[in-house]
Design a protein around this motif. Structure first.
Motif, short mmCIF file in Angstrom:
data_model
loop_
_atom_site.label_atom_id
_atom_site.label_comp_id
_atom_site.label_asym_id
_atom_site.label_seq_id
_atom_site.Cartn_x
_atom_site.Cartn_y
_atom_site.Cartn_z
N HIS A 101 20.85 -16.54 -72.44
CA HIS A 101 19.81 -15.92 -73.07
C HIS A 101 19.45 -14.54 -72.22
O HIS A 101 19.56 -14.57 -71.21
N GLY A 179 11.44 -10.47 -79.26
CA GLY A 179 9.90 -10.37 -78.80
C GLY A 179 9.20 -9.23 -79.15
O GLY A 179 7.89 -9.12 -78.72
N GLY A 218 15.90 -12.90 -82.62
CA GLY A 218 15.44 -11.67 -82.46
C GLY A 218 14.17 -11.31 -83.62
O GLY A 218 14.48 -10.74 -84.54
N SER A 219 12.99 -11.65 -83.13
CA SER A 219 11.93 -11.56 -84.20
C SER A 219 11.82 -12.13 -85.59
O SER A 219 11.64 -11.40 -86.47
N VAL A 220 12.77 -13.14 -85.63
CA VAL A 220 12.97 -14.17 -87.01
C VAL A 220 11.49 -14.48 -87.15
O VAL A 220 10.73 -15.12 -85.99
N LEU A 238 17.93 -18.31 -84.13
CA LEU A 238 17.18 -18.92 -82.83
C LEU A 238 15.90 -17.90 -82.58
O LEU A 238 15.83 -16.97 -82.86
N VAL A 239 14.86 -18.88 -82.82
CA VAL A 239 13.68 -18.37 -83.01
C VAL A 239 12.72 -18.52 -81.72
O VAL A 239 12.38 -19.80 -81.57
#
Ligand code: G2H
Length: 257
Positions: A101, A179, A218-220, A238-239
């Motif tokens: 990550h 974020g 990415g900011s989903v 990926l949330v």
């Protein structure tokens, strides 16, 4: 074979004993047998809560349809104070681990080589890996996105056999969208995912390229997931932030197609 959608929650360093119980139950409630045919749901949980989340899931009707993941792991047992090694995750029946990550790469200075070694050792131990790649804002602005993705992919591929790629899910997470509330547009995300898949076809095999699932991260959130999910090379999400809210995460799970 079509790629099954995979939606991961990445709780990061968040949660309490009190908060994770309703969150876990809320997620399990959504993943009934019909939903589980369409989407694999994986919760990335801080080490200390993994067993508790597994226990909560075991008590839920749909609990078997939700898997847990560690958010990091170390490669060896022994004198590594404070670390948790991959064999411990296997021992605790944790099926997945998120590796590489951008927060690990940036804050904890994990290099491409360290990430690649972790991926290799985790798969060797019997884990499935969500391996994260993605460019920073400066790299995107400097037209370096493809170069960075290729470098990160190459490092991972150097350690893996074609067979081992079956246990890898890639997560494309542009660092500038993590974020920050800035999401890659569906077209920007698709463009990067297509690049990743083409790179795999050219450098690993067409079969691995076709079979490997690539998540976008990415900011989903509950408002942008449907449009992103329509893109042909986006195989899941990926949330982070939105996975801490059971209602928002449920909406994201339902975007699976
Ligand atoms: C990216 C993502 C989860 P967020 O890090 O991996 O977090 O959805 O909060 O941007």
């Amino acid at each position: 074979m079509p790629r099954k959608f995979i939606i991961g929650g990445n709780w990061k360093c968040n949660g309490t004993n009190a908060s994770i119980e309703p969150l876990t139950k809320g997620v399990a409630a959504v993943v009934d047998a019909e939903m589980a045919k369409k989407v694999e749901v994986v919760l990335g949980v801080p080490f200390i809560y993994l067993t508790k989340v597994q226990q909560i899931l075991a008590g839920e009707a749909n609990g078997a349809n939700v898997l847990v993941s560690a958010e990091n792991a170390w490669t060896k047992s022994g004198a590594y104070t404070g670390e948790v090694h991959v064999g411990m995750l296997v021992d605790c029946k944790v099926p997945y681990v998120i590796l590489g990550h951008s927060e690990r790469r940036q804050i904890f200075k994990e290099t491409d080589e360290v990430v690649a070694e972790k991926v290799k050792v985790a798969i060797g131990a019997g884990l499935k890996v969500i391996a994260c790649i993605g460019e920073t804002e400066a790299e995107r602005v400097g037209n370096k996105t493809e170069e960075v993705l290729a470098r990160q992919l190459k490092a991972i591929n150097t350690t893996l056999t074609k067979e081992e790629w079956k246990n890898v899910v890639l997560a494309y997470e542009p660092v500038w969208a993590i974020g920050t509330g800035k999401t890659a547009t569906p077209d920007q995300a698709q463009e990067a995912h297509a690049f990743i898949r083409n790179w795999m076809a050219a450098n690993i095999s067409k079969e691995v390229a076709e079979e490997t699932r690539i998540q976008y991260g990415g900011s989903v959130n509950n408002a942008n997931c449907d449009e992103l999910a329509k893109k042909v090379d986006i195989d899941g999400f990926l949330v982070g932030g939105a996975s801490l809210d059971a209602g928002k995460f449920a909406t994201i799970i339902k975007s699976a197609n």
